[in-house]
Design an enzyme around this catalytic site. Sequence first.
Site, PDB file in Angstrom:
ATOM      1  N   GLN A  11       0.914  -1.177  -0.052  1.00 49.12           N
ATOM      2  CA  GLN A  11       0.034   0.041   0.066  1.00 49.12           C
ATOM      3  C   GLN A  11       0.894   1.090   0.083  1.00 49.12           C
ATOM      4  O   GLN A  11       1.985   1.377   0.754  1.00 49.12           O
ATOM      5  CB  GLN A  11      -1.038  -0.028   1.310  1.00 49.12           C
ATOM      6  CG  GLN A  11      -2.161   0.992   1.346  1.00 49.12           C
ATOM      7  CD  GLN A  11      -3.191   0.831   1.989  1.00 49.12           C
ATOM      8  OE1 GLN A  11      -2.973  -0.402   2.733  1.00 49.12           O
ATOM      9  NE2 GLN A  11      -4.028   1.781   2.428  1.00 49.12           N
ATOM     10  N   LEU A  93       0.756  -5.928   1.900  1.00 49.29           N
ATOM     11  CA  LEU A  93      -0.339  -6.443   1.071  1.00 49.29           C
ATOM     12  C   LEU A  93       0.444  -7.352  -0.069  1.00 49.29           C
ATOM     13  O   LEU A  93      -0.313  -7.992  -0.526  1.00 49.29           O
ATOM     14  CB  LEU A  93      -1.368  -5.610   0.918  1.00 49.29           C
ATOM     15  CG  LEU A  93      -1.124  -4.577  -0.574  1.00 49.29           C
ATOM     16  CD1 LEU A  93      -1.845  -5.333  -2.019  1.00 49.29           C
ATOM     17  CD2 LEU A  93      -1.835  -3.144  -0.405  1.00 49.29           C
TER      18      LEU A  93
END
Length: 310
Positions: A11, A93
């Site tokens: 992110q 992520l």
Amino acid sequence: MGKIAFIFPGQGVQTVGMGENLYNNSDAAHEVFSKANEILGKSITNLCFKGPEDELKQTGNAQPAILTTSIAALEAFREKRVVVPDFVAGHSLGEYSAMYAAGVMDLPNILKAIQKRADVMDKAAKSSKGAMSAVIGLTSDKVEECLTQMSAHGVVQIANYNAPEQIVITGDTDAVTLSATLLKEAGAKRVLPLAVSGAFHSRLMRDAAAEFEAFVPSLEIHDAKIPVITNVDAKKETKADVFKEKMPKQICSSVYWTQTIEYMVSEGVDTFFEIGQGKVLAGLNKKIAQDITTYNIYDMASLADVLAQI
């Protein structure tokens, strides 16, 4: 060329327009985006290609959008050339992109997993007053020493070991803010507050981790075909049962990225392919290990450039 690793960003790399060139010029990438729209029940293509930026950067949108773009870039690469890495890894992520690349989950399962992860993290962030800051120019040992002294002011811990002297701290807003003075006194060149919605990778995410843990059994998870170096411990993993344990834990534990790259280098990796938007991980690689090469694949031009060199 020695051993090879694929690495995937996390992110913060989201940019309006990302993936559009892949979508328009690669059948494989086009299919990934189209399936993502269908599986998630929202237009990932619009979010990635048109934004607006405020919507794209929201955790619940940014995580599936970045994942989809990374997987689209991977499939565009696979469409042109078969390159089998010795290891895969992803930053936060990005670990889900890595698990996809290793065959741990297929596209529907990985998209459902990352959307749930994003949603529970967003909910936890809104229910607690958390913050994150980047600490530049101070070793992790010194940062840990300072944070120990600040523990009386609330939760404050290391979120990301990004590079030897690039650390991200996370926790209660007051504790993170107060830590800045102590860190600068200890020798940090800069302490920069990050534009995030909460204290990711901290104990303040425990409720999110618990909710995600309850969700994991609904996913179809397989043993990895390629070892995944996991964020929570910088160790290689292939077993489905262990991925099930580590996935929830990753939400509230530190990301050992420096150690992940160092481990792969110690295993003979000298060539990295950063697959997905931006060049953040390539930049960190330069700070972690000198004698390695990092290629970037994020659109058709960068893919063509890489193919011409390997």
